[in-house]
Design an enzyme around this catalytic site. Structure first.
Site, PDB file in Angstrom:
ATOM      1  N   GLU A  80       0.886  -1.175   0.000  1.00 38.81           N
ATOM      2  CA  GLU A  80       0.000   0.000   0.000  1.00 38.81           C
ATOM      3  C   GLU A  80       0.914   1.212   0.000  1.00 38.81           C
ATOM      4  OE1 GLU A  80      -1.252   3.222   1.208  1.00 38.81           O
ATOM      5  OE2 GLU A  80      -1.997   2.342   3.081  1.00 38.81           O
ATOM      6  N   CYS A  83      -2.745   8.451   3.999  1.00 42.92           N
ATOM      7  CA  CYS A  83      -2.680   8.019   2.599  1.00 42.92           C
ATOM      8  C   CYS A  83      -4.008   8.228   1.893  1.00 42.92           C
ATOM      9  CB  CYS A  83      -2.295   6.541   2.532  1.00 42.92           C
ATOM     10  SG  CYS A  83      -0.665   6.176   3.198  1.00 42.92           S
TER      11      CYS A  83
END
Length: 470
Positions: A231, A265
């Site tokens: 990720e 994020c």
């Protein structure tokens, strides 16, 4: 980067640690391998009791843990307490759901000429987790809870600026009852990751971090033929169409951009607004951003605390200055305050163009870029016009547009009329340069399982048996 706790609100280094030696690293891997051999033989019910015990400890010690996270990386105390609560809930979720997620899945035995045929999910061994500082507990827990419940063990290489939180996690699972070595923290620098992942006892890796870190992990894992889940961040679009509830959209936009001091994020970063409502939305959004209070993260009245590092603060200011120097307009914020600590005010920048860094780069702080578009097609083009594809957000009350956004936004998730976030119940991950694989939900648990096909015949020779090798 030194392995140390440095308070971002003051710049004061509070505690430092020596990196582990090669012998200590090897001993930790050996403990993880031995613990795996023990853990895979335990029942799901037993592992569930241990994971629920971890949740009990998190809830009982929430305030202390929250203070530690705030001290190490600057998130507000209120958000740190919420993070601990979310981690406890994830533990309980996987303790309750693991049996169903890992249950044998029957196949059509007759179609494959068997008396029984099914798929079984089994653990694979020690997994290396390379984790970032921005959600120092949650980022780890969304891997650790499903991995431990599946019967794997974990080796954590956490960010070097949150060593005390990293050590707390090892102690948490030990006190909850998991076997010694089931979850170990490696106090190591990034240069030692190759050594760990190359060890044959370590079977896979998961990483949340930068593109560069992801490429490095993937390269090592490819060489060693080991599974990875990556990720790698994003530059998430927040699209506002004419039918949107502008007051609600501007309210959520403010939270979405400044959650965790803007260091998330999946924080909304690029605000793509239809021309018909651009001016009205921009005014509401800038007013909301200006009203946020920046200050001591332990103060309950603070909305935005410091950036986690001086370098991070300097980087986002450089991105803002780059835009301004090329003609962008700052609607609010844009200048770091004087005094100690790595603070940056909530900032809104408009009149952006492709040559500006803010057009395509991820801005990891409380800075929003506003983009004016004239149509649905242009909104999607701008939203997808980045190398990232983690989360995305669209605001419209038009049902047809809702369906089109769900289909057209090139991202791992699409949230319509609500803030992008992560839930244990839903898979989490990205596409393009935001990485691959999924965390959370049943998919996240099965990422580090052997998906084993089991075929059972009657035991007697049968015509055609072995006729096809593959």
């Amino acid at each position: 980067m030194p392995i140390a706790t440095t308070n971002p609100a003051t710049g004061q280094t509070l505690k430092s640690y020596d990196p582990m030696t090669a012998e200590q690293i090897d001993a930790a891997i050996e403990r993880a391998d031995l613990a795996y051999r023990q853990l895979r033989g335990t029942t799901i019910d037993q592992r569930g009791r241990w994971l629920n015990a971890a949740a009990d400890l998190l809830e009982a010690e929430r305030d202390e843990i929250a203070r530690l996270m705030t001290t190490e990386m600057g998130k507000t105390y209120a958000s740190a307490r919420a993070e601990v609560t979310k981690c406890a809930a994830a533990c309980r979720f996987y303790a309750a759901k693991a049996a169903g997620f890992l249950a044998d899945e029957p196949a059509d035995a007759g179609a494959v000429k068997a008396t029984r045929a099914f798929v079984r999910y089994q653990p694979i061994g020690p997994v290396l987790a390379v984790m970032p500082w921005n959600f120092p507990l949650w980022q780890v827990m969304r891997f650790a809870a499903p991995a431990l419940m599946a019967g794997n063990t974990g080796l954590l290489k956490h960010a070097s600026n949150v060593p005390q939180t990293a050590l707390l996690l090892e102690d948490l699972f030990r006190r909850a009852g998991f076997p010694e070595g089931a979850f170990s923290t490696l106090l190591i620098g990034s240069g030692e990751v190759d050594r760990v992942l190359s060890d044959p006892r370590v079977r896979a890796a998961t990483l949340t971090g930068s593109e560069g870190a992801g490429r490095s992990i993937a390269q090592i894992a490819g060489r060693e033929l080991k599974k990875t889940v990556l990720e790698l961040g994003g530059s998430d679009p927040f699209v506002v169409m004419p039918s949107a509830d502008l007051d609600r959209a501007a309210e959520v936009a403010t939270t979405a951009r400044c959650q965790n001091n803007g260091q998330s994020c999946i924080a909304a970063k690029r605000f793509i607004v239809h021309a018909d409502v651009f001016d009205a939305f921009a005014e509401k959004f800038a007013t909301n951003m200006s009203a946020l209070r920046v200050g001591d993260p332990m103060d309950p009245d603070t909305d935005v605390g410091p950036l986690a590092s001086e370098g991070g603060r300097d980087e986002i200011h450089a991105q803002v200055r780059d835009a301004v120097d090329q003609g962008a307009t700052v609607l609010c914020g844009g200048e770091p305050p004087a005094g100690p600590g790595w603070f940056y005010p909530p900032t809104v920048v408009t009149d952006l163009r492709p040559e500006m860094r803010m057009w395509s780069e991820e801005v990891f702080g409380p800075v929003a870029g506003l983009f004016r578009v004239s149509s649905y097609d242009e909104a999607v083009e701008v939203a997808n016009g980045t190398s990232f594809g983690l989360g995305s957000n669209a605001w419209t009350r038009d049902r047809e547009e809702q369906e089109r956004f769900a289909a057209d936004l090139d991202a791992g998730s699409v949230f319509v009329n609500g803030m992008t976030t992560s839930y244990p119940e839903l898979p989490f991950g990205g596409v393009k340069n935001s990485g691959y694989g999924r965390e959370l939900s049943a998919l996240g648990m099965r990422e580090f399982c052997n998906t084993k096909t089991v075929w059972v015949g009657e035991g007697a020779a049968s015509a055609g048996a072995g006729a096809h090798a593959e």
